[in-house]
Design an enzyme around this catalytic site. Structure first.
Site, PDB file in Angstrom:
ATOM      1  N   TYR A  64     -14.531 -23.034  62.633  1.00 57.73           N
ATOM      2  CA  TYR A  64     -14.477 -23.208  64.010  1.00 57.73           C
ATOM      3  C   TYR A  64     -15.431 -24.453  64.270  1.00 57.73           C
ATOM      4  CZ  TYR A  64     -11.368 -19.724  65.660  1.00 57.73           C
ATOM      5  OH  TYR A  64     -10.205 -18.921  65.927  1.00 57.73           O
ATOM      6  N   GLN A  98      -2.259 -21.667  76.009  1.00 58.95           N
ATOM      7  CA  GLN A  98      -2.706 -20.982  75.089  1.00 58.95           C
ATOM      8  C   GLN A  98      -3.777 -21.726  74.272  1.00 58.95           C
ATOM      9  OE1 GLN A  98       1.284 -19.152  72.568  1.00 58.95           O
ATOM     10  NE2 GLN A  98       1.890 -20.766  74.106  1.00 58.95           N
ATOM     11  N   HIS A 116      -5.741 -17.623  75.636  1.00 59.37           N
ATOM     12  CA  HIS A 116      -6.203 -17.378  74.397  1.00 59.37           C
ATOM     13  C   HIS A 116      -7.803 -18.049  74.410  1.00 59.37           C
ATOM     14  CE1 HIS A 116      -2.191 -17.233  72.289  1.00 59.37           C
ATOM     15  NE2 HIS A 116      -2.237 -16.066  72.955  1.00 59.37           N
ATOM     16  N   CYS A 124     -21.856 -13.305  72.559  1.00 62.63           N
ATOM     17  CA  CYS A 124     -22.745 -12.201  71.704  1.00 62.63           C
ATOM     18  C   CYS A 124     -22.083 -11.165  71.461  1.00 62.63           C
ATOM     19  CB  CYS A 124     -24.122 -12.069  72.249  1.00 62.63           C
ATOM     20  SG  CYS A 124     -25.145 -11.142  71.476  1.00 62.63           S
ATOM     21  N   THR A 185       5.056 -25.442  72.480  1.00 65.55           N
ATOM     22  CA  THR A 185       4.675 -23.978  71.872  1.00 65.55           C
ATOM     23  C   THR A 185       5.727 -23.635  71.074  1.00 65.55           C
ATOM     24  OG1 THR A 185       3.920 -21.830  72.073  1.00 65.55           O
ATOM     25  CG2 THR A 185       5.499 -22.762  74.185  1.00 65.55           C
ATOM     26  N   GLU A 212      10.929 -29.702  68.694  1.00 68.04           N
ATOM     27  CA  GLU A 212      12.060 -28.659  68.178  1.00 68.04           C
ATOM     28  C   GLU A 212      12.475 -27.608  68.973  1.00 68.04           C
ATOM     29  OE1 GLU A 212      10.745 -27.758  64.133  1.00 68.04           O
ATOM     30  OE2 GLU A 212      10.027 -30.157  63.960  1.00 68.04           O
TER      31      GLU A 212
HETATM   32  C1  BJW Z   1       5.433 -30.761  69.992  1.00 71.49           C
HETATM   33  C2  BJW Z   1       4.581 -31.712  69.447  1.00 71.49           C
HETATM   34  C3  BJW Z   1       4.586 -32.818  70.613  1.00 71.49           C
HETATM   35  C4  BJW Z   1       4.349 -30.580  67.947  1.00 71.49           C
HETATM   36  N1  BJW Z   1       5.348 -32.589  71.596  1.00 71.49           N
HETATM   37  N2  BJW Z   1       5.852 -30.409  71.200  1.00 71.49           N
HETATM   38  C5  BJW Z   1       5.165  -8.303  65.618  1.00 71.49           C
HETATM   39  C6  BJW Z   1       5.929  -8.643  66.874  1.00 71.49           C
HETATM   40  C7  BJW Z   1       5.530  -9.155  67.838  1.00 71.49           C
HETATM   41  C8  BJW Z   1       4.092  -9.310  68.223  1.00 71.49           C
HETATM   42  C9  BJW Z   1       3.312  -8.906  67.046  1.00 71.49           C
HETATM   43  C10 BJW Z   1       3.673  -8.498  66.094  1.00 71.49           C
HETATM   44  N3  BJW Z   1       2.660  -8.201  65.132  1.00 71.49           N
HETATM   45  C11 BJW Z   1       1.626  -8.566  65.979  1.00 71.49           C
HETATM   46  C12 BJW Z   1       1.812  -8.767  67.061  1.00 71.49           C
HETATM   47  C13 BJW Z   1       0.966  -9.083  67.953  1.00 71.49           C
HETATM   48  C14 BJW Z   1       0.539 -10.516  67.722  1.00 71.49           C
HETATM   49  C15 BJW Z   1       1.750 -11.775  67.627  1.00 71.49           C
HETATM   50  O1  BJW Z   1       2.284 -12.365  68.510  1.00 71.49           O
HETATM   51  N4  BJW Z   1       1.772 -12.106  66.260  1.00 71.49           N
HETATM   52  C16 BJW Z   1       3.082 -12.623  65.912  1.00 71.49           C
HETATM   53  C17 BJW Z   1       2.465 -13.943  65.284  1.00 71.49           C
HETATM   54  C18 BJW Z   1       3.961 -12.104  65.059  1.00 71.49           C
HETATM   55  N5  BJW Z   1      -0.091 -11.195  68.963  1.00 71.49           N
HETATM   56  C19 BJW Z   1      -1.494 -10.880  69.248  1.00 71.49           C
HETATM   57  O2  BJW Z   1      -2.157 -10.153  68.346  1.00 71.49           O
HETATM   58  C20 BJW Z   1      -2.180 -10.971  70.385  1.00 71.49           C
HETATM   59  N6  BJW Z   1      -2.824 -10.006  71.083  1.00 71.49           N
HETATM   60  C21 BJW Z   1      -2.196  -8.777  71.301  1.00 71.49           C
HETATM   61  O3  BJW Z   1      -0.865  -8.814  71.343  1.00 71.49           O
HETATM   62  O4  BJW Z   1      -2.835  -7.840  71.889  1.00 71.49           O
HETATM   63  C22 BJW Z   1      -2.397  -6.539  72.255  1.00 71.49           C
HETATM   64  C23 BJW Z   1      -2.378  -5.830  70.746  1.00 71.49           C
HETATM   65  C24 BJW Z   1      -3.748  -5.164  70.564  1.00 71.49           C
HETATM   66  C25 BJW Z   1      -3.953  -4.662  69.252  1.00 71.49           C
HETATM   67  C26 BJW Z   1      -3.072  -4.658  68.037  1.00 71.49           C
HETATM   68  C27 BJW Z   1      -1.908  -5.442  68.461  1.00 71.49           C
HETATM   69  C28 BJW Z   1      -1.538  -5.837  69.690  1.00 71.49           C
HETATM   70  C29 BJW Z   1      -3.244 -12.068  70.309  1.00 71.49           C
HETATM   71  C30 BJW Z   1      -2.561 -13.496  69.960  1.00 71.49           C
HETATM   72  C31 BJW Z   1      -3.918 -14.307  69.895  1.00 71.49           C
HETATM   73  C32 BJW Z   1      -3.410 -15.716  69.155  1.00 71.49           C
HETATM   74  N7  BJW Z   1      -4.597 -16.359  68.655  1.00 71.49           N
HETATM   75  C33 BJW Z   1      -4.376 -17.981  68.131  1.00 71.49           C
HETATM   76  C34 BJW Z   1      -5.794 -18.216  67.732  1.00 71.49           C
HETATM   77  C35 BJW Z   1      -6.475 -18.584  69.039  1.00 71.49           C
HETATM   78  C36 BJW Z   1      -7.862 -19.278  68.716  1.00 71.49           C
HETATM   79  C37 BJW Z   1      -7.962 -20.513  67.945  1.00 71.49           C
HETATM   80  O5  BJW Z   1      -7.550 -21.177  68.554  1.00 71.49           O
HETATM   81  O6  BJW Z   1      -8.463 -20.583  66.912  1.00 71.49           O
HETATM   82  O7  BJW Z   1      -3.736 -18.449  69.308  1.00 71.49           O
HETATM   83  S1  BJW Z   1      -3.111 -17.948  66.640  1.00 71.49           S
HETATM   84  C38 BJW Z   1      -2.419 -19.450  67.520  1.00 71.49           C
HETATM   85  O8  BJW Z   1      -0.997 -19.133  67.821  1.00 71.49           O
HETATM   86  C39 BJW Z   1      -3.161 -19.764  68.757  1.00 71.49           C
HETATM   87  C40 BJW Z   1      -2.051 -20.237  69.476  1.00 71.49           C
HETATM   88  O9  BJW Z   1      -2.543 -20.450  70.959  1.00 71.49           O
HETATM   89  C41 BJW Z   1      -1.028 -19.411  69.223  1.00 71.49           C
HETATM   90  C42 BJW Z   1       0.503 -19.968  69.583  1.00 71.49           C
HETATM   91  O10 BJW Z   1       0.856 -21.108  68.820  1.00 71.49           O
HETATM   92  P1  BJW Z   1       1.171 -22.226  69.424  1.00 71.49           P
HETATM   93  O11 BJW Z   1       0.580 -22.804  70.553  1.00 71.49           O
HETATM   94  O12 BJW Z   1       2.552 -21.999  69.876  1.00 71.49           O
HETATM   95  O13 BJW Z   1       1.220 -23.480  68.514  1.00 71.49           O
HETATM   96  P2  BJW Z   1       2.339 -23.666  67.167  1.00 71.49           P
HETATM   97  O14 BJW Z   1       1.419 -24.555  66.134  1.00 71.49           O
HETATM   98  O15 BJW Z   1       2.823 -22.380  66.645  1.00 71.49           O
HETATM   99  O16 BJW Z   1       3.481 -24.450  67.680  1.00 71.49           O
HETATM  100  C43 BJW Z   1       3.433 -25.783  68.104  1.00 71.49           C
HETATM  101  C44 BJW Z   1       4.847 -26.320  68.589  1.00 71.49           C
HETATM  102  O17 BJW Z   1       4.641 -27.473  69.147  1.00 71.49           O
HETATM  103  C45 BJW Z   1       5.967 -26.159  67.801  1.00 71.49           C
HETATM  104  O18 BJW Z   1       6.822 -25.599  68.425  1.00 71.49           O
HETATM  105  C46 BJW Z   1       6.350 -27.828  67.621  1.00 71.49           C
HETATM  106  O19 BJW Z   1       7.668 -28.229  67.385  1.00 71.49           O
HETATM  107  C47 BJW Z   1       5.795 -28.350  68.763  1.00 71.49           C
HETATM  108  N8  BJW Z   1       5.151 -29.759  68.973  1.00 71.49           N
HETATM  109  N9  BJW Z   1       4.190 -31.503  68.410  1.00 71.49           N
HETATM  110  C48 BJW Z   1       6.054 -31.311  71.800  1.00 71.49           C
HETATM  111  N10 BJW Z   1       3.891 -33.851  70.122  1.00 71.49           N
HETATM  112 ZN    ZN Z   2     -26.943 -11.246  72.857  1.00 67.95          ZN
END
Ligand code: BJW
Ligand code: ZN
Length: 239
Positions: A64, A98, A116, A124, A185, A212
C-alpha cells in the site's frame, strides 16, 4: 452511438456514474486486471484480504505504501475533469467510485461515493479511530495509532462489507438515475458490479465507457469503446 449517448445524457435530469480502475489508468495508476494489471504481479489473497493483513501486516503495508507513492505523483486527466464539470450542470448527480486513489476529489468532484474506501485514510485495528494521512512514503511501517494499535488502510478488502451508508447511497443513486455512466470497470467485483443491472431494471439508460467488452456490456444501451480520458470529454461536451 456517441451522438445518441450524448443526447440521452443531455436530456437526463438525474445522472449517476460508476467508475473503476480503468478511469485512473491514463493518469498512471495501474489497473487490477488485464495484461498490465496489479493482479498479474501480485496475488490478491496475499495482499487484499483481512487474512493477509493478519498474517503479514508489514508486507501488506509495503504494497500500500508503494501504491500511495505512485498515486501521490499523478494528477487527474481530462475524463476526471469532464465528470466534475458534468456534476455542476446536473440537478441530481452521484459519482460512485470503486477507486481508492482520490483522483475524482482532486478533479473537483463533490458528491463522490467511495464504495471501496480511500487509500489516504487509516483506521486503527484496536480503537477503530480513523484519520487521513497523505504522507507518501509513510514515516514508519506498519503505521500505528496514538493508542499504540496497528493501523490498517481504510480500504475494503475481499470478504469485507462495504461502508454501509456509502453503499446505501450508491444503491439509491443507481435506482434513481435516468442515465448511468459506467467507466473503466471490469464489472466482476460484487456488489459494485450489481449496480449496473440494478439501474437497468429501474429504467435507466446505461452507457459503458471501456476499452474492452465486460460482463455488463450486454445490459448496456450503448458501449463506447475507447479510453476514458478521450471518450468522457467527447461525451460530456456541450451537455
Ligand atoms: C479502461 C482503460 C481506459 C483500462 N479507459 N477503460 C463469487 C461470485 C460473486 C461474488 C463473490 C464470489 N466470491 C466472493 C465474492 C465477493 C467478492 C467478489 O466480488 N469477488 C469476485 C472477484 C469473484 N466481493 C467482496 O468480497 C466484496 N465484499 C462483499 O461482497 O461483502 C459481502 C461479503 C462478506 C463476507 C464474505 C463474502 C461477501 C468486497 C470487494 C472489495 C474489492 N476490493 C478491491 C481492493 C480495494 C482496495 C485497494 O485498492 O487495494 O477493489 S479488489 C479490486 O477490484 C479493487 C477494485 O475496486 C475492484 C474492481 O476492479 P475494477 O475497478 O473494475 O478494475 P479492473 O482492473 O478489474 O478493471 C479495469 C477495467 O478498465 C477493465 O475493464 C479495462 O478494460 C478498463 N480500462 N484502461 C477505459 N484508459
Ligand atoms: Zn487506536
Amino acid at each position: 452511438m456517441l451522438p445518441q449517448a450524448r443526447q440521452w445524457l443531455r436530456d437526463a435530469r438525474v445522472v449517476a456514474v460508476l467508475t473503476g480502475a480503468g478511469m485512473s489508468a491514463e493518469s498512471g495508476v495501474p489497473t487490477f486486471r488485464g495484461p498490465e494489471g496489479l493482479w498479474k504481479q501480485f496475488r490478491p489473497e496475499e495482499l487484499a484480504t483481512p487474512e493477509a493483513f493478519a498474517r503479514d501486516p508489514l508486507l501488506v503495508w509495503e504494497w500500500y505504501d508503494w501504491r500511495r507513492r505512485t498515486i501521490a505523483a499523478v494528477t487527474p486527466h481530462a475524463g476526471h475533469l469532464a465528470l466534475a464539470a458534468l456534476e455542476k450542470v446536473k440537478e441530481d448527480f452521484a459519482l460512485i467510485t470503486q477507486n481508492v486513489d482520490g483522483l475524482h476529489d482532486a478533479a473537483g468532484s463533490r458528491n463522490v461515493l467511495k464504495v471501496h474506501g480511500d487509500i489516504w485514510r487509516l483506521r486503527c485495528t484496536r480503537c477503530r479511530r480513523e484519520w487521513t494521512c497523505r504522507d507518501a512514503p509513510l514515516a514508519s511501517l506498519p503505521p500505528r495509532c496514538d493508542c499504540g494499535g496497528l493501523a490498517r488502510p481504510g480500504v475494503v478488502w475481499f470478504g469485507e462489507s462495504l461502508p454501509r451508508d456509502v453503499w446505501a447511497k450508491a444503491e439509491e443513486a443507481a435506482e434513481r438515475c435516468e442515465v448511468l455512466l459506467v467507466a473503466g470497470t471490469s464489472a466482476v467485483v460484487y456488489p459494485a458490479a450489481g449496480l449496473v443491472p440494478l439501474a437497468k431494471r429501474a429504467g435507466a439508460r446505461v452507457i459503458e465507457i471501456n476499452r474492452e467488452q465486460t460482463p455488463v456490456s450486454a445490459v448496456c444501451d450503448a458501449s463506447l469503446r475507447g479510453p476514458a480520458g478521450e471518450v468522457l470529454p467527447a461525451l460530456i461536451a456541450e451537455v
